[in-house]
Write an enzyme that holds these catalytic residues in place. Sequence first.
Site, PDB file in Angstrom:
ATOM      1  N   LYS A  68      16.621  -9.959 -26.337  1.00 58.33           N
ATOM      2  CA  LYS A  68      15.350  -9.077 -25.953  1.00 58.33           C
ATOM      3  C   LYS A  68      14.743  -8.696 -27.353  1.00 58.33           C
ATOM      4  O   LYS A  68      13.530  -8.787 -27.601  1.00 58.33           O
ATOM      5  CB  LYS A  68      16.010  -7.776 -25.211  1.00 58.33           C
ATOM      6  CG  LYS A  68      15.243  -6.739 -25.220  1.00 58.33           C
ATOM      7  CD  LYS A  68      15.954  -5.674 -24.445  1.00 58.33           C
ATOM      8  CE  LYS A  68      17.239  -4.868 -24.894  1.00 58.33           C
ATOM      9  NZ  LYS A  68      16.637  -4.108 -26.343  1.00 58.33           N
ATOM     10  N   THR A  69      15.604  -8.276 -28.220  1.00 58.08           N
ATOM     11  CA  THR A  69      15.193  -7.683 -29.558  1.00 58.08           C
ATOM     12  C   THR A  69      14.114  -8.653 -30.234  1.00 58.08           C
ATOM     13  O   THR A  69      13.254  -8.427 -30.766  1.00 58.08           O
ATOM     14  CB  THR A  69      16.403  -7.090 -30.350  1.00 58.08           C
ATOM     15  OG1 THR A  69      16.919  -6.202 -29.536  1.00 58.08           O
ATOM     16  CG2 THR A  69      15.685  -6.522 -31.665  1.00 58.08           C
ATOM     17  N   ASP A  83      11.013  -0.265 -25.281  1.00 53.95           N
ATOM     18  CA  ASP A  83      12.366  -0.949 -25.127  1.00 53.95           C
ATOM     19  C   ASP A  83      13.103  -0.152 -24.407  1.00 53.95           C
ATOM     20  O   ASP A  83      13.033   0.947 -24.117  1.00 53.95           O
ATOM     21  CB  ASP A  83      13.036  -1.109 -26.599  1.00 53.95           C
ATOM     22  CG  ASP A  83      14.187  -1.928 -26.572  1.00 53.95           C
ATOM     23  OD1 ASP A  83      14.418  -2.855 -25.639  1.00 53.95           O
ATOM     24  OD2 ASP A  83      15.140  -1.896 -27.739  1.00 53.95           O
ATOM     25  N   GLU A  84      14.091  -0.713 -23.517  1.00 54.43           N
ATOM     26  CA  GLU A  84      15.080  -0.432 -22.761  1.00 54.43           C
ATOM     27  C   GLU A  84      14.536   0.645 -21.696  1.00 54.43           C
ATOM     28  O   GLU A  84      14.914   1.931 -21.390  1.00 54.43           O
ATOM     29  CB  GLU A  84      16.021   0.651 -23.514  1.00 54.43           C
ATOM     30  CG  GLU A  84      16.987  -0.130 -24.577  1.00 54.43           C
ATOM     31  CD  GLU A  84      17.787  -1.017 -24.087  1.00 54.43           C
ATOM     32  OE1 GLU A  84      18.145  -1.168 -22.911  1.00 54.43           O
ATOM     33  OE2 GLU A  84      18.872  -1.394 -24.899  1.00 54.43           O
ATOM     34  N   GLN A 126      20.852  -2.992 -15.947  1.00 58.39           N
ATOM     35  CA  GLN A 126      21.746  -2.319 -17.132  1.00 58.39           C
ATOM     36  C   GLN A 126      21.389  -0.724 -17.153  1.00 58.39           C
ATOM     37  O   GLN A 126      21.497  -0.289 -18.320  1.00 58.39           O
ATOM     38  CB  GLN A 126      21.519  -3.150 -18.263  1.00 58.39           C
ATOM     39  CG  GLN A 126      22.203  -4.372 -18.422  1.00 58.39           C
ATOM     40  CD  GLN A 126      22.151  -5.052 -19.846  1.00 58.39           C
ATOM     41  OE1 GLN A 126      23.151  -4.489 -20.648  1.00 58.39           O
ATOM     42  NE2 GLN A 126      21.218  -6.007 -20.038  1.00 58.39           N
ATOM     43  N   ARG A 149      29.642  -8.174 -21.531  1.00 57.14           N
ATOM     44  CA  ARG A 149      29.948  -7.980 -22.818  1.00 57.14           C
ATOM     45  C   ARG A 149      30.877  -8.804 -23.423  1.00 57.14           C
ATOM     46  O   ARG A 149      30.858  -9.335 -24.375  1.00 57.14           O
ATOM     47  CB  ARG A 149      30.812  -6.710 -23.116  1.00 57.14           C
ATOM     48  CG  ARG A 149      30.186  -5.126 -22.728  1.00 57.14           C
ATOM     49  CD  ARG A 149      28.809  -4.959 -23.387  1.00 57.14           C
ATOM     50  NE  ARG A 149      27.887  -5.286 -22.505  1.00 57.14           N
ATOM     51  CZ  ARG A 149      26.639  -5.819 -22.691  1.00 57.14           C
ATOM     52  NH1 ARG A 149      26.194  -5.842 -23.789  1.00 57.14           N
ATOM     53  NH2 ARG A 149      25.804  -6.208 -21.616  1.00 57.14           N
TER      54      ARG A 149
END
Length: 661
Positions: free
Chosen positions: A33-34, A221-222, A252, A617
């Site tokens: 994503k980043t 973002d997010e 998420q 994770r």
Amino acid sequence: MTQTKFKLNKQQQKAVLQTKGRLLILAGAGSGKTRVIVHRIAHLIEDKKVAPTSILGLTFTNKAAKEMKERIAKMIDPILAKHVFLSTFHSFCMHVLRRDGKRIGFSSSFSLYDERDMQRLLSSVLHEMHLTKEEIPSPANLYAAISHTKNRNLSSKDIPSLGSKEEDKYAKDIYEKLNQTLRSYNAMDFDSLLSLCVELFEKCPDVLAKYQDKYRYIMIDEYQDTNPIQDRLAHLLADKYNNLCVVGDDDQSIYGWRGAVVDNIIKFKADTTIKLEQNYRSYPNILSAANSVIQNNKNRHDKLLWTAKEKAKKIGLFHAPTEEDEATAVIDRIIQLKKSENLKWKDFAILYRSNALSRNFEMALVGASWKKDDSWVRGIPYEVIGGLEFSERSEIKDLMAYLKFISNLKDKESLLRIINVPRRGISTQTLLTLTEIQKKEKKILWKVLEKVAQNPNTYQFASRSVKGIQSFVQIIQQARKRFASPPLFSSLKWLIDAINYKKAIEEEVKSEKARQIKLENAHEAINALAQYEKENPNPSLQDFISNTLLSKENLYKQKESFGDDKVRLITFHSAKGLEFPICFIIGVEDHIIPHEKSLMDTGLEEERRLFYVAITRAMKHLNLSMARKRKRSGKDFPTTPSRFLSEIPKDLLEISSWKVY
């Protein structure tokens, strides 16, 4: 810049090149994503010749904003990169209000109040309105309700019910009085930064137009973590040019308790939607398990994580007899895997739904023995991420101070910590006077307190302080009798009730989640004492305290020489955004995950998303564990495996004995 595009997969590249219109990028866990965000900003500047000052990037943490700035500066001219406005929502609103807040009555030098400042201000407002403790028993609950209202862009009449007609009757007036007082002080709190920025834009179209013209390309973002006020802010800013790109993953969205609204991303009206489903983090079995679990949520965008990695070992699963056995079994597996796969301690993470579950694992790590070279070492280094070690949590320190003082009436430090916990009306001045009397009469402080309790007129104290001292002395005297013989854990349970600790936490802690954590930790202290009694044939309070302090001392000694090489202990919430080669998800039981307080329909979906976050994770190996019995307030209760466990296909699991042979 064009060369960097070849390092992106097709969907990532598509997201980077789509620069016009309303774009929704659904970025699955571990999908880069980043990387997409920074490439997209670099593409806008280098290839599309967009002025860096025309780009606004909003995120939730200073750390995320800083990382993006650094990565962009490595891709393009650092001077150009410097002019991109990348910040948190709060920092952006602060920037706007410092410049244009005068239009709604604030000077550019307004003060920013933190939570403690706001609690003091609220107390002052309640005093001015002549409202008593009986009318507003929990100012912390009231402030939480006000914060909730601001973050949802609601008016004072929309404050949620506080649970009593008396409090609800005054809530609207208090909210308005608080806001008036803030304005008169030329001050804002953190929640007001967002709501006042929206108010400014809505009341002053010319100011809004100025920022719309300035920031023609907006990236957020997010987005799954946005609350209604942040969602409103985004749409106001983008309304003129409609170049709004939001990035996130509805699967998420785990911060509903903090005000996040998953529907902001689910119902986002996009011209184009791009899904990033290729995962670069985890092996196939882990992703298959995550996909199988999350597909049971109805309120979500359809997506399926996949990876080009080859298949690896199955997900481990074991069911231990007790929670202590579960902790021992996990640590044994960590020691075995470290040796067999030549790993470091920092490659391992133990993930749990609730902070209180960390205690058994901390104790097992401290007590574990493992072989280093040709010698045995006691204790495995660990770090609690996003929280304090069990013994360092304030509620545990409070209860330990009570136990230490009950055991030793000369322990002045413990006495001073607890004499007004919970609040008993014993002022700081009263404590100073008591200490002076103690020194003058050459007695231990406890003796002075006993004297005040027996003969209130001996010294000139206010009646409120005397009542507080009498209450405290009575509780300690009763506690010393109770703790003189087993069962000690039931005495601690009695003590927590006797001091009304639950009510104190509910009144003084603003966040419902924080209150829940503190209460769970207090109950875990009872469990710790019950476990000690079970393991020791001749239990005593003094011995329990000594063992606890020795364990703590051993822990500090073994941590000193390991630097960053430590096993990580972390809650599901704190683990978001992190990754670890080997993950152990513990306590996979109903009433833990899903949590017993989150079993409503919408709560259940968020709990499932939490479990999904925990699963994703893991990079190489994932292990799940449960206990057949778990303590509640010192007593053993049978458990039921989590309903989410049945959503993982059996062919992905490898069930083993809890013991490592």
